[in-house]
Write a protein that holds these residues in place. Structure first.
Motif, short mmCIF file in Angstrom:
data_model
loop_
_atom_site.label_atom_id
_atom_site.label_comp_id
_atom_site.label_asym_id
_atom_site.label_seq_id
_atom_site.Cartn_x
_atom_site.Cartn_y
_atom_site.Cartn_z
N ASP A 376 14.99 -15.55 19.86
CA ASP A 376 14.97 -15.23 21.30
C ASP A 376 16.01 -14.17 21.63
N VAL A 377 17.20 -14.31 21.08
CA VAL A 377 18.28 -13.34 21.28
C VAL A 377 18.77 -12.90 19.91
N ASP A 378 18.94 -11.60 19.74
CA ASP A 378 19.32 -11.06 18.43
C ASP A 378 20.83 -10.93 18.26
N ILE A 379 21.53 -10.50 19.32
CA ILE A 379 22.96 -10.25 19.23
C ILE A 379 23.64 -10.77 20.50
N ALA A 380 24.68 -11.57 20.32
CA ALA A 380 25.47 -12.05 21.45
C ALA A 380 26.89 -11.54 21.30
N ILE A 381 27.39 -10.87 22.34
CA ILE A 381 28.77 -10.40 22.32
C ILE A 381 29.53 -10.99 23.50
N THR A 382 30.85 -10.94 23.40
CA THR A 382 31.71 -11.49 24.44
C THR A 382 32.06 -10.41 25.47
N THR A 383 32.69 -10.84 26.55
CA THR A 383 33.20 -9.90 27.56
C THR A 383 34.16 -8.92 26.91
N ARG A 384 34.99 -9.43 26.00
CA ARG A 384 35.98 -8.57 25.34
C ARG A 384 35.30 -7.50 24.50
N GLU A 385 34.25 -7.86 23.79
CA GLU A 385 33.55 -6.88 22.97
C GLU A 385 32.91 -5.80 23.83
N LEU A 386 32.34 -6.19 24.97
CA LEU A 386 31.77 -5.18 25.86
C LEU A 386 32.86 -4.26 26.38
N GLY A 387 34.01 -4.81 26.71
CA GLY A 387 35.12 -3.98 27.16
C GLY A 387 35.50 -2.94 26.11
N ARG A 388 35.53 -3.35 24.85
CA ARG A 388 35.87 -2.41 23.78
C ARG A 388 34.80 -1.34 23.65
N MET A 389 33.52 -1.72 23.78
CA MET A 389 32.43 -0.74 23.67
C MET A 389 32.55 0.32 24.77
N ILE A 390 32.84 -0.13 25.98
CA ILE A 390 32.96 0.80 27.11
C ILE A 390 34.12 1.76 26.89
N ASN A 391 35.25 1.24 26.42
CA ASN A 391 36.41 2.10 26.15
C ASN A 391 36.12 3.09 25.04
#
Length: 584
Positions: A376-391
């Motif tokens: 159903d879902v392939d990849i789950a990331i945390t809030t912290r991981e999204l923050g790093r991606m944006i930076n």
């Protein structure tokens, strides 16, 4: 309240009796550094960073555990104190893996901050023997690197005190002391529930979630893949902290804009999945109440709680709602209804979720979570991981314009919003279930008895001819209290909401790291939750069953709540983890 008169750095003060020196100083604008101290969780005075001078005492005392008394005179900034703290820091660093340039906690590390403040610059100071440990990467959700551990024992305390899981502790003694599992087992070989609370309290980079951002970037670069992302209800209330914004800032619009700039084909809202969960869960509750089903029914949104139930309370699995979590329901709809409507092969869809919870990384690999024959879902990331991606992408998050989610899976109600706070799932379910039971439109939408950050909340409501008794628990130590009361016959509930993390998803193991200097004196849970309740209050759409996108989904695909198709796509099953079965 009895007050005592003291002096701190020569300044006369009056503070409540029983206050510690640390608390008294903070109340009067003086910060005393700490490393091991966490309010109500780890008050052991072990790290010796918070030492101060007390007139008449024969040695320096730990401010975090030393209570004030009438006439006490305290000094917090003498040369003796400075030298003591600096030596303690040097000794910690002498056996610490100093890879700060590429450590995940660089810039947010409490040890790094203190080292800068106390002028530690000589890497050879206190050079000598060093312990070496293999990194434990056995668990699905996190890794542990004891080469960076400073033995503060915060992780041990939160695992035991808040979660009553206690799968880690201090092994060996003296120089060989290290944090590990019993019999030196890998973490994956223990009944760890994957909640990640240990990560959020670690002051350094000794524990972290497994970073899955490279998988997302690879998918985004593949033109054959249709990459969609969903964001959990609580993320809008916490992501801003990754960019220095005030705690409790709602950044929903900027979050959607940032995700679009990262290259996702569609940016959706897990609130849609939360509303869908309520449709199925409320229907299940009504069916159980009317037809003599297993009660109390217990929510199934929190994967850390599900892990805990399978391991520690396998005899109560029948009480669990069979509903998948909002994350998994959303992913299932993406790869069935959404895929069919858009003519996309489910195998070509990469379904990404941004979650407050490290247990979501475990959940995506559970059995019976593949509605379309693929996960159903392939990849789950945390809030912290999204923050790093944006930076890393160079996106100026704070100055982004607000943008909306994509439709139809970007439409969510206020009921979906409040899923992120403890009591939110209960309140959302009650908004719908009461209307279904009575056949009348609800006159009130605020169920204040189940709001707030208390670890256990109880209420009883008259719904038509029924008395509905409910309980809400957050933090697994509180969950244990509620479940034991049910099993003993002391309590008789109709419906129970349980969240693994204290305060709910707003305080999840994947949320932004806040140092002890903030955690000890700020109610993170309340500030973050207020953003969700504030958004709900201002919305016109506040009931899950009134969500037009949800109504369209049932009309076109699911027929009705609890239908055969709904059960096939949106429901799951549980099984005891015999390997870890535990009875208190």
């Amino acid at each position: 309240m009895e007050m005592v008169n003291i002096k701190i750095n020569g300044m006369p003060l009056s503070v409540p009796k029983g206050t510690t020196i640390l608390q008294a100083a903070k109340q009067n604008g003086i910060d005393i550094p700490t490393l091991c101290y966490l309010k109500d969780i780890n008050e052991i005075g072990a790290c010796r960073i918070c030492v101060v001078e007390v007139k008449g005492a024969r040695s320096l005392v730990a401010a975090c555990v030393y209570p004030v008394s009438e006439g006490m005179e305290v000094v917090t900034n003498s040369q003796k104190i400075y030298e003591s703290r600096k030596m303690t820091l040097e000794l910690i660093l002498s056996n610490h893996e100093k890879t700060c340039l590429y450590c995940v906690r660089s810039g947010k590390c409490e040890l790094q901050k203190l080292s800068l403040e106390y002028g530690l610059g000589d890497p050879t100071a206190w050079a000598g023997a060093n312990t070496k440990y293999d990194i434990d990467e056995s668990a699905a959700h996190m890794w542990r690197n004891n080469n960076k551990c400073i033995l503060c024992r915060r992780c041990v305390a939160v695992c035991k005190a808040n979660q009553e899981v206690g799968v880690i502790g201090a092994n060996e003694r003296g120089f060989d002391t290290h944090i590990g599992c019993a019999f030196e087992l890998d973490l994956a070989e223990t009944p760890c529930v994957s909640c990640g609370q240990c990560i959020t309290v670690c002051p350094v980079g000794a524990i972290g979630e497994k970073d899955d951002t490279a998988k997302i970037l690879e998918a985004l670069r593949d033109p054959a893949k249709h990459v969609v992302v969903q964001t959990a209800p609580s993320i809008r209330a916490t992501l801003g902290e990754e960019f220095g914004m005030p705690i409790g800032t709602n950044v929903q619009g900027k979050m959607a804009a940032a995700l679009r700039r990262l290259g996702f084909d569609k940016v959706f809202d897990t609130d849609f999945g939360a509303d869908l969960t309520i449709m199925e869960e409320a229907n299940e509750l009504v069916e159980r109440v009317k037809n003599g089903g297993k009660l109390p029914m217990i929510t199934s949104c929190s994967p850390g709680w599900i892990n805990f139930c399978e391991m520690y309370y396998p005899d109560m699995l029948e009480n669990l709602s069979s509903c998948k979590s909002p994350q998994q329901m959303f992913g299932a709809i993406v790869k069935t209804w959404y895929a069919e409507k858009n003519g996309i092969d489910p195998k070509d869809i990469v379904s990404v979720s941004v979650m407050p919870c490290t247990a979501k990384k475990f959940e995506i690999g559970r059995d019976d979570q593949s509605a379309a024959g693929v996960p159903d879902v392939d990849i789950a990331i945390t809030t912290r991981e999204l923050g790093r991606m944006i930076n890393q992408a160079g996106i100026d998050f704070v100055n982004l314009p607000d943008e909306d989610f994509d439709n139809p899976l970007g439409i969510g109600s206020g009921a979906g919003h409040i899923f992120g706070a403890t009591g939110g799932v209960m309140e959302a379910a009650l908004r719908t279930a009461t209307e279904w039971i009575t056949g009348e439109k609800a006159t009130t939408l605020e169920w204040n008895d189940v709001r707030g950050t208390a670890g256990i909340k109880e209420a009883s409501y008259k719904v038509g001819d029924l008395e509905v008794k409910v309980a809400v628990a957050s933090g697994l130590s509180n969950a244990r209290k509620v479940l034991d009361a049910v099993k003993s016959g002391e309590k008789d509930y109709t419906f129970i909401e349980i969240m693994a993390c204290p305060g709910g998803c707003v305080n999840g193991g994947g949320q932004p790291i806040q140092p002890a200097s903030v955690r000890n004196f700020t109610d993170l849970k309340a500030l973050r939750a207020s953003a969700l309740y504030g958004e709900d209050k201002d919305m016109e759409l506040r009931k899950s069953h009134e969500n037009p996108a949800i109504q369209e989904l049932y009309k076109e695909f699911l027929q009705k709540p609890g239908s055969h198709t709904a059960h096939k796509v949106l429901h799951t099953s549980y099984k005891p983890r015999e390997k870890f079965a535990y009875k208190k």
